[in-house]
Motif scaffolding. Structure first.
Motif, short mmCIF file in Angstrom:
data_model
loop_
_atom_site.label_atom_id
_atom_site.label_comp_id
_atom_site.label_asym_id
_atom_site.label_seq_id
_atom_site.Cartn_x
_atom_site.Cartn_y
_atom_site.Cartn_z
N ALA A 19 16.95 -8.53 -1.53
CA ALA A 19 17.01 -7.99 -3.05
C ALA A 19 18.12 -8.09 -3.58
CB ALA A 19 16.79 -6.46 -2.75
N TYR A 20 19.35 -8.15 -3.09
CA TYR A 20 20.81 -8.46 -3.65
C TYR A 20 20.63 -9.97 -3.60
CZ TYR A 20 25.74 -9.11 -3.87
OH TYR A 20 26.96 -9.79 -4.08
N ASN B 263 10.27 -4.45 -0.86
CA ASN B 263 10.28 -4.15 0.67
C ASN B 263 9.12 -3.42 1.19
OD1 ASN B 263 12.86 -5.51 1.38
ND2 ASN B 263 13.80 -4.17 0.01
N ASP C 287 15.22 -8.69 3.59
CA ASP C 287 15.53 -8.09 2.56
C ASP C 287 16.54 -8.91 1.70
OD1 ASP C 287 16.46 -6.31 0.40
OD2 ASP C 287 17.02 -4.68 1.61
N HIS D 222 19.86 -1.08 3.66
CA HIS D 222 19.33 -0.22 2.48
C HIS D 222 18.58 1.19 2.92
CE1 HIS D 222 17.89 1.06 -1.49
NE2 HIS D 222 18.95 0.71 -2.04
N ASP E 16 14.98 -9.56 -5.91
CA ASP E 16 14.88 -8.53 -7.04
C ASP E 16 15.42 -9.29 -8.55
OD1 ASP E 16 14.33 -6.00 -7.47
OD2 ASP E 16 16.25 -5.21 -6.63
N HIS F 231 15.46 -8.22 -11.36
CA HIS F 231 16.24 -7.33 -11.88
C HIS F 231 17.81 -7.11 -11.42
CE1 HIS F 231 14.70 -3.37 -10.26
NE2 HIS F 231 15.77 -3.74 -9.39
N LYS F 232 18.05 -7.93 -10.38
CA LYS F 232 19.45 -8.12 -9.97
C LYS F 232 19.96 -9.72 -10.59
CE LYS F 232 19.51 -4.44 -6.60
NZ LYS F 232 19.30 -4.08 -5.20
N VAL G 128 23.94 -4.19 0.54
CA VAL G 128 24.29 -3.52 -0.54
C VAL G 128 25.90 -3.13 -0.48
CG1 VAL G 128 23.46 -1.36 0.25
CG2 VAL G 128 23.26 -1.78 -2.04
N TRP H 92 15.85 2.02 1.69
CA TRP H 92 14.33 1.66 1.67
C TRP H 92 13.81 1.87 2.90
CZ3 TRP H 92 11.71 -1.92 4.03
CH2 TRP H 92 12.10 -3.10 4.71
N GLY I 84 22.45 -10.20 2.24
CA GLY I 84 23.31 -9.88 1.25
C GLY I 84 23.26 -8.33 1.29
N ILE J 12 24.41 -2.67 -7.77
CA ILE J 12 24.10 -3.94 -8.10
C ILE J 12 23.13 -3.70 -9.29
CG2 ILE J 12 22.93 -6.07 -7.23
CD1 ILE J 12 23.55 -4.98 -4.23
N GLY K 192 10.63 -3.22 -7.94
CA GLY K 192 12.02 -3.44 -7.75
C GLY K 192 12.30 -3.62 -6.12
N GLY K 193 13.40 -3.52 -5.75
CA GLY K 193 13.51 -3.92 -4.46
C GLY K 193 12.97 -3.08 -3.36
N ASN K 194 13.09 -1.73 -3.64
CA ASN K 194 12.32 -0.75 -2.71
C ASN K 194 10.90 -1.14 -2.73
OD1 ASN K 194 14.69 0.48 -2.33
ND2 ASN K 194 13.70 2.64 -2.34
C1 PLP Z 1 18.95 -2.98 -4.44
C2 PLP Z 1 18.87 -3.01 -3.20
C3 PLP Z 1 17.64 -2.36 -2.71
C4 PLP Z 1 16.87 -1.63 -3.52
O1 PLP Z 1 16.44 -2.33 -4.86
P1 PLP Z 1 16.03 -1.60 -6.14
O2 PLP Z 1 15.79 -2.62 -7.06
O3 PLP Z 1 17.06 -0.84 -6.23
O4 PLP Z 1 14.76 -0.80 -5.58
C5 PLP Z 1 17.35 -2.58 -1.18
N1 PLP Z 1 17.90 -3.53 -0.66
C6 PLP Z 1 19.20 -4.13 -0.96
C7 PLP Z 1 19.78 -5.20 0.16
C8 PLP Z 1 19.51 -4.00 -2.30
O5 PLP Z 1 20.56 -4.61 -2.60
#
Ligand code: PLP
Length: 505
Positions: free
Chosen positions: A280-281, A161, A278, A196, A307, A309-310, A253, A198, A251, A97, A156-158
């Motif tokens: 992130a996506y 979270n 979460d 994920h 996120d 950046h996604k 990963v 994380w 959503g 992603i 970022g997502g990690n």
């Molecule tokens: C991408 C993603 C993460 C991690 O995010 P990063 O930006 O790569 O650190 C965590 N959880 C989900 C659901 C993701 O899609």
């Protein structure tokens, strides 16, 4: 002995650039970047060089003793990056992603790093801090989360979270956890098997250990089984453990699965558990007018990770944590060291972001996100995200309509499918072979340079996975993938099963 303070011109610092030098190098670089972006779709997605080949390009020289002029160095760096990179902004990049990056974000980063605000404290970054606060409010507004929420941008997502995990740990086990650590507390986290990694890192890093995670099974659509969640919490409470956090995924990963967030929210509020989503996506897809109700229910969470950046297409890096109770972040992260004496303001306490998260010095990653939100507006984002979703759906339908492809899953903007030779259709005993075939097929697609996909494991099936978080992808791009997968799939099958191939001709 007399010491003379050098004046700026006489000092001749090795890193200083004159206005003329900066202007010339900058103009040249921007021209090259514009050409790069204009032709990105004509390049191979990647050259597939080996680590040794790429290392050889740099050579083994030690650190240079003497410096070099900036302009030629930038030129050379641009050559290296344009030649030896994987281009996730390519219209046919659909792995993992990782989005195509908004060009305005690149220019924003240049502006941000030139002014170089430090967003640890308000006094050090007055307008930048206020822009980040506005960005956080707009992100909340876009996904339907309360705009009174606290929040901040992270890498970022990690990290987003992690920040929420720590806020939950502090909120549900009291301030003493910050001084004593978790010792003695048998804190338990509940999350689905599709979550994920994380969550393992968080349980490990923050002292709970990964055994503190209760992996809740998923249903046929890969969504958390809430009845199993309820049973696990009851069992742990009976044992004297301390359930504190349930993580729902908006959503996943792998396949874009969305947990039943409304049910999880009701359960958490009944059981006094922190409910984290979460997203992130998938979080930003909650902005779509026809977003699934399950996803929109992220508005009920105590915290959400998204996120930028996604699906906001910000260049790396930018994640964002939102926390319903803004005090929760301060309770988790604030210290008042004697070396920070910021100006007191009687009418209104200024926000010092070092008190709201783990970082001390902080860059201005909000600028690229803020400018993207303004350039596209809500309407622009809804159109881009909606188009990505429709393109993934179209890919899934095209795979389903292609005799030698088996369409497997579709969720948000992720389609999964695999290549199945005619004679192995419906042959359950062939799954092991098909996994090997499709894993080699994925490598072959990547090596072709014309498209780039990753994989998902759907049960015990190795699936090719295309995730469209890419505003450059067109319908023609998507239409090109099934025929490519079939052509290369036949090729791989013929190599792996020469006898079957001979039997067919
Ligand atoms: C991408 C993603 C993460 C991690 O995010 P990063 O930006 O790569 O650190 C965590 N959880 C989900 C659901 C993701 O899609």
């Amino acid at each position: 002995m007399e010491t003379k303070r050098p004046d700026a011109a006489a000092r001749d610092a090795a890193l200083e650039m004159s206005g003329d030098e900066f202007r010339a190098a900058g103009h040249k670089l921007v021209d090259r970047l514009a050409d790069f972006l204009g032709g990105i779709g004509e390049r191979p997605v990647t050259r597939n060089d080996s680590p040794l080949e790429v290392r050889a390009v740099l050579g083994g020289d030690g650190m240079p003793e003497r410096g070099s002029p900036a302009g030629p160095l930038l030129d050379e760096a641009a050559d290296l990056l344009f030649t030896h990179s994987l281009f996730n902004g390519h219209p046919r990049f659909w792995a993992y992603i990782t989005s195509s990056a908004a060009p305005i974000g690149a220019l924003a980063d240049l502006l941000a790093s030139t002014v170089n605000a430090n967003l640890g404290g308000w006094d050090l970054a007055p307008i930048a801090t206020e822009i980040e606060l506005q960005t956080v409010r707009w992100i909340a507004e876009l996904i339907g989360y309360p705009t009174t929420a606290g929040g901040l941008l992270v890498s970022g997502g990690n990290m987003a979270n992690f920040v929420a995990f720590l806020a939950a740990r502090r909120a549900k086990s009291g301030d003493a956890v910050r001084t004593e650590g978790i010792c003695g507390r048998r804190l338990r986290v509940y999350t689905s098997e599709e979550t994920h990694t994380w969550v393992q890192k968080a349980a490990d890093l923050f002292g709970l250990g990964t055994d503190a995670i209760r992996w809740i099974p998923v249903d046929a659509r890969l969504r958390m089984d809430v009845a199993a969640l309820e049973r696990a919490v009851a069992e742990d409470r009976a044992r004297g453990d301390q359930p504190f956090l349930v993580v729902g995924t908006g959503g996943s990963v792998g396949t874009g699965a969305i947990d039943p967030l409304p049910e999880i929210a009701r359960f958490c509020s009944r059981e006094d558990l922190w409910f984290h989503v979460d997203g992130a996506y998938g979080g930003f897809a909650a902005a779509l007018p026809d977003a699934p109700e399950d996803l929109k229910a992220l508005s009920l969470a105590d915290s959400v990770a998204v996120d930028p950046h996604k699906w906001l297409y910000a260049p790396l890096e930018a994640g964002c944590t939102l926390v319903r109770d803004p005090q929760a972040l301060r309770d988790t992260f604030s210290y008042h060291p004697p070396y920070y004496q910021y100006s007191a303001n009687k009418e209104e306490e200024p926000v010092n972001f070092h008190e709201l998260g783990p970082q001390n010095s902080r860059g201005f990653r909000a600028l690229k996100v803020w400018l993207g939100l303004r350039q596209a507006g809500r309407e622009g984002y809804v159109r881009m995200i909606g188009d990505d979703v429709r393109l993934a759906r179209e890919l899934y339908d095209r795979a389903a309509a292609t005799p030698e492809l088996e369409a497997l899953t579709y969720g948000l903007s992720i389609a999964t499918f695999r290549y199945v030779p005619h004679d192995l259709k419906g042959d359950a005993s062939a799954n092991g072979y098909l996994n090997d075939l499709n894993s080699e097929l994925m490598r072959r697609i990547r090596a072709s340079g014309t498209a780039y996909v990753s994989n998902a494991l759907v049960g015990d099936v190795f699936a090719l996975r295309a995730c469209v978080v890419n505003f450059r992808t067109t319908r023609e791009d998507v239409a090109s993938l099934p025929p490519l997968a079939v052509a290369l799939g036949r090729e791989v099958d013929a190599e792996l099963r020469p006898s079957a191939a001979a039997g067919r001709t």
